[in-house]
Scaffold this motif. Structure first.
Motif, PDB file in Angstrom:
ATOM      1  N   GLU A 144      -8.863  -0.883   0.897  1.00 54.67           N
ATOM      2  CA  GLU A 144      -8.542   0.534   1.072  1.00 54.67           C
ATOM      3  C   GLU A 144      -7.042   0.750   1.249  1.00 54.67           C
ATOM      4  O   GLU A 144      -6.481   1.722   0.730  1.00 54.67           O
ATOM      5  CB  GLU A 144      -9.299   1.103   2.283  1.00 54.67           C
ATOM      6  CG  GLU A 144     -10.810   1.137   2.133  1.00 54.67           C
ATOM      7  CD  GLU A 144     -11.253   2.086   1.036  1.00 54.67           C
ATOM      8  OE1 GLU A 144     -10.453   2.950   0.639  1.00 54.67           O
ATOM      9  OE2 GLU A 144     -12.398   1.952   0.563  1.00 54.67           O
ATOM     10  N   LEU A 145      -6.374  -0.142   1.971  1.00 56.31           N
ATOM     11  CA  LEU A 145      -4.928  -0.020   2.143  1.00 56.31           C
ATOM     12  C   LEU A 145      -4.197  -0.220   0.821  1.00 56.31           C
ATOM     13  O   LEU A 145      -3.182   0.448   0.537  1.00 56.31           O
ATOM     14  CB  LEU A 145      -4.433  -1.032   3.183  1.00 56.31           C
ATOM     15  CG  LEU A 145      -4.750  -0.688   4.638  1.00 56.31           C
ATOM     16  CD1 LEU A 145      -4.313  -1.833   5.553  1.00 56.31           C
ATOM     17  CD2 LEU A 145      -4.021   0.590   5.050  1.00 56.31           C
ATOM     18  N   ALA A 146      -4.710  -1.166  -0.007  1.00 55.36           N
ATOM     19  CA  ALA A 146      -4.095  -1.356  -1.327  1.00 55.36           C
ATOM     20  C   ALA A 146      -4.251  -0.094  -2.181  1.00 55.36           C
ATOM     21  O   ALA A 146      -3.312   0.341  -2.870  1.00 55.36           O
ATOM     22  CB  ALA A 146      -4.719  -2.553  -2.023  1.00 55.36           C
TER      23      ALA A 146
ATOM     24  N   LEU B  19      -6.392  11.330   0.069  1.00 53.10           N
ATOM     25  CA  LEU B  19      -5.897  10.465   1.149  1.00 53.10           C
ATOM     26  C   LEU B  19      -6.904  10.342   2.287  1.00 53.10           C
ATOM     27  O   LEU B  19      -6.935   9.332   3.005  1.00 53.10           O
ATOM     28  CB  LEU B  19      -4.574  11.009   1.692  1.00 53.10           C
ATOM     29  CG  LEU B  19      -3.341  10.846   0.800  1.00 53.10           C
ATOM     30  CD1 LEU B  19      -2.177  11.654   1.349  1.00 53.10           C
ATOM     31  CD2 LEU B  19      -2.946   9.375   0.702  1.00 53.10           C
TER      32      LEU B  19
ATOM     33  N   LEU C 104      -4.671   2.908  -0.995  1.00 47.95           N
ATOM     34  CA  LEU C 104      -3.829   3.933  -0.382  1.00 47.95           C
ATOM     35  C   LEU C 104      -2.374   3.750  -0.788  1.00 47.95           C
ATOM     36  O   LEU C 104      -1.661   4.722  -1.082  1.00 47.95           O
ATOM     37  CB  LEU C 104      -3.974   3.862   1.145  1.00 47.95           C
ATOM     38  CG  LEU C 104      -3.279   4.946   1.961  1.00 47.95           C
ATOM     39  CD1 LEU C 104      -3.821   6.307   1.594  1.00 47.95           C
ATOM     40  CD2 LEU C 104      -3.467   4.690   3.453  1.00 47.95           C
ATOM     41  N   THR C 105      -1.892   2.507  -0.821  1.00 50.07           N
ATOM     42  CA  THR C 105      -0.514   2.239  -1.245  1.00 50.07           C
ATOM     43  C   THR C 105      -0.279   2.680  -2.686  1.00 50.07           C
ATOM     44  O   THR C 105       0.735   3.314  -3.013  1.00 50.07           O
ATOM     45  CB  THR C 105      -0.215   0.739  -1.116  1.00 50.07           C
ATOM     46  OG1 THR C 105      -0.410   0.323   0.240  1.00 50.07           O
ATOM     47  CG2 THR C 105       1.214   0.441  -1.541  1.00 50.07           C
ATOM     48  N   SER C 106      -1.237   2.369  -3.574  1.00 51.76           N
ATOM     49  CA  SER C 106      -1.128   2.783  -4.972  1.00 51.76           C
ATOM     50  C   SER C 106      -1.137   4.305  -5.097  1.00 51.76           C
ATOM     51  O   SER C 106      -0.365   4.889  -5.871  1.00 51.76           O
ATOM     52  CB  SER C 106      -2.276   2.184  -5.784  1.00 51.76           C
ATOM     53  OG  SER C 106      -2.232   2.627  -7.118  1.00 51.76           O
TER      54      SER C 106
ATOM     55  N   VAL D 121      -0.239   6.571  -2.807  1.00 54.94           N
ATOM     56  CA  VAL D 121       1.019   7.129  -2.300  1.00 54.94           C
ATOM     57  C   VAL D 121       2.147   6.922  -3.306  1.00 54.94           C
ATOM     58  O   VAL D 121       2.978   7.804  -3.545  1.00 54.94           O
ATOM     59  CB  VAL D 121       1.368   6.499  -0.937  1.00 54.94           C
ATOM     60  CG1 VAL D 121       2.779   6.884  -0.510  1.00 54.94           C
ATOM     61  CG2 VAL D 121       0.363   6.931   0.127  1.00 54.94           C
ATOM     62  N   SER D 122       2.159   5.735  -3.925  1.00 60.28           N
ATOM     63  CA  SER D 122       3.180   5.464  -4.931  1.00 60.28           C
ATOM     64  C   SER D 122       3.076   6.432  -6.102  1.00 60.28           C
ATOM     65  O   SER D 122       4.084   6.981  -6.576  1.00 60.28           O
ATOM     66  CB  SER D 122       3.049   4.020  -5.424  1.00 60.28           C
ATOM     67  OG  SER D 122       3.985   3.753  -6.451  1.00 60.28           O
ATOM     68  N   ASP D 123       1.833   6.671  -6.572  1.00 62.31           N
ATOM     69  CA  ASP D 123       1.635   7.616  -7.671  1.00 62.31           C
ATOM     70  C   ASP D 123       2.005   9.037  -7.258  1.00 62.31           C
ATOM     71  O   ASP D 123       2.586   9.798  -8.041  1.00 62.31           O
ATOM     72  CB  ASP D 123       0.182   7.582  -8.143  1.00 62.31           C
ATOM     73  CG  ASP D 123      -0.148   6.287  -8.867  1.00 62.31           C
ATOM     74  OD1 ASP D 123       0.797   5.591  -9.287  1.00 62.31           O
ATOM     75  OD2 ASP D 123      -1.346   5.967  -9.008  1.00 62.31           O
TER      76      ASP D 123
ATOM     77  N   SER E 222      -8.358  -4.068   3.760  1.00 67.65           N
ATOM     78  CA  SER E 222      -7.276  -4.485   2.872  1.00 67.65           C
ATOM     79  C   SER E 222      -7.371  -3.782   1.518  1.00 67.65           C
ATOM     80  O   SER E 222      -6.370  -3.328   0.957  1.00 67.65           O
ATOM     81  CB  SER E 222      -7.315  -6.003   2.691  1.00 67.65           C
ATOM     82  OG  SER E 222      -6.303  -6.432   1.801  1.00 67.65           O
TER      83      SER E 222
END
Length: 413
Positions: free
Chosen positions: A250-252, A216, A254-256, A258-260, A248
């Motif tokens: 990096e945020l994508a 992270l 990061l979202t993936s 966190v989801s995993d 954008s």
């Protein structure tokens, strides 16, 4: 120990009482037989001042001589008159204990007595030995019960000590020595297995937290840097657009990530909804979505009809991860071959394959080989595939060849 000793004491007491009753009955039976023989044989012996041990009385209750040394009771007169049957009774005559028989005879009744002292003496000896042997037996049984209980409960004490040490120190490496295959031995084995599982779970949790914090940190740092540059307002317009695009991306990622992480952290607490799933239809839908995301790769499918009991959401996630992994490592214009047969999903790519040293670790969390570190992702996709397979009672395996890698997701039909 106390309950065992009490049970033995009750058993010994009951047995002793039975022995006492039987011995008393047998001794009195022998004495009564002696009285019968004495009365029928006319045997006489000294009584007090030379009186007889056997006397007869008429039907009116009087002795032939007019007097007798054996007292004639109303019950004896009733036997002589024929209104009562023969009987035995203990009596005290001249301060001496006697056993008396009163039996009917023609013309009256016969009274016969015999001393009770030998019989009572024998009963007293029997009572003494019963109490002595029974008491010693109870004490010995209590000591033996204490010894057996101490030996039997030794594994329980070891379990208790181990549990207290784990609770006090948090050291999950504690183990209990297992001896024997009885119930306590199996309990110790299960306790050790529980500690092993708990140690593995806590270790995995700690590794997950450590690896997640590391993964992270990189995208968060990149996003913060780009935002700080944009806030300063000193970048040319084209650099601002590039910084926004990088933020954008990096945020994508990061979202993936966190989801995993959330998916993996749920682990066994995940509540699965098992239902019949047409595996070929589910894979066909996942291939269609993957094709839309990666038009530069061609998908070739061979899907046989196959039905499994599975959670469709988790299974779709696992299949999608396999397809995304194949797209990631396959070169542009390559072919990804997808097959379904008898509950097994196979995904083969035309990438560089998997190094021999990396093959045992490809399904580990956050594991990324040296050749994969330049690719996007955090190394969690295949870990989710393995956990999904195990949650359904199946398995996930990987193979490598010079022409690419092949992954298999096998589920029970």
């Amino acid at each position: 120990m106390l309950l065992t000793a009490l049970a033995i004491a009750v058993t010994v007491t009951g047995t002793s009482l039975a022995v006492w009753v039987i011995a008393k009955h047998e001794l009195y039976a022998q004495l009564d037989q002696t009285l019968v023989v004495q009365a029928s044989g006319g045997q006489h012996g000294p009584f007090g001042g030379g009186n007889n041990l056997t006397e007869t009385i008429h039907t009116d209750g009087d002795p032939p001589s007019g007097q007798t040394a054996i007292p004639v009771t109303a019950r004896a007169r009733a036997v002589a008159s024929g209104s009562e049957s023969q009987y035995y009774v203990n009596a005290t005559i001249q301060k001496i204990r006697w056993r008396e028989l009163v039996a009917p005879v023609p013309g009256g009744a016969v009274l016969s007595i015999y001393p009770l002292k030998p019989t009572e003496h024998a009963l007293g000896r029997i009572r003494f030995w019963i109490l002595l042997v029974g008491g010693i037996g109870i004490v010995f049984a209590a000591a033996l019960a204490a010894l057996v209980a101490s030996a039997a409960l030794r594994p329980v004490r070891r379990l208790t000590t181990a549990a207290e040490n784990v609770a006090a120190t948090g050291d999950l490496g504690e183990r209990v020595g297992v001896s024997g295959g009885d119930e306590l031995g199996r309990l110790a084995t299960r306790f050790n297995a529980m500690l092993v599982a708990l140690e593995g779970s806590v270790g995995a949790q700690r590794r997950l937290v450590a690896d997640a914090s590391h993964e992270l940190r990189t995208p968060l740092t990149a996003v913060r840097t780009n935002i700080d540059l944009l806030r300063e307002g000193k970048l040319p317009p084209e650099e601002e657009q590039r910084a926004l695009a990088e933020a954008s991306v990096e945020l994508a990622a990061l979202t993936s990530l966190v989801s995993d992480l959330v998916e993996l952290a749920r682990g066994e607490e995940r509540k699965l909804r098992f239902e019949p799933v047409q595996l070929d239809d589910l894979v066909a839908g996942a291939v269609e979505r993957a094709q839309a995301r990666a038009p530069q790769v061609r998908f070739q499918t061979a899907l046989e009809h196959s039905t499994v009991q599975a959670d469709p959401v988790l299974l779709d996630r696992a299949v999608s991860n396999l397809l995304d992994n194949a797209v990631k490592y396959g070169p542009e214009g390559s072919t990804v071959r997808v097959g379904v047969s008898r509950g097994e999903v196979t995904v083969a790519d035309e990438g560089p394959g998997i190094a021999f040293d990396d093959l045992p670790h490809v399904f580990d969390r956050f594991y990324r080989s040296a050749s994969a570190r330049s690719k996007p992702g955090a190394g969690l996709g295949l870990a989710i595939v393995r956990e999904a397979a195990e949650a359904h009672g199946g398995r996930a395996t990987a193979e490598s060849s010079p022409t690419g890698a092949r992954f298999r997701l096998t589920l029970p039909l």
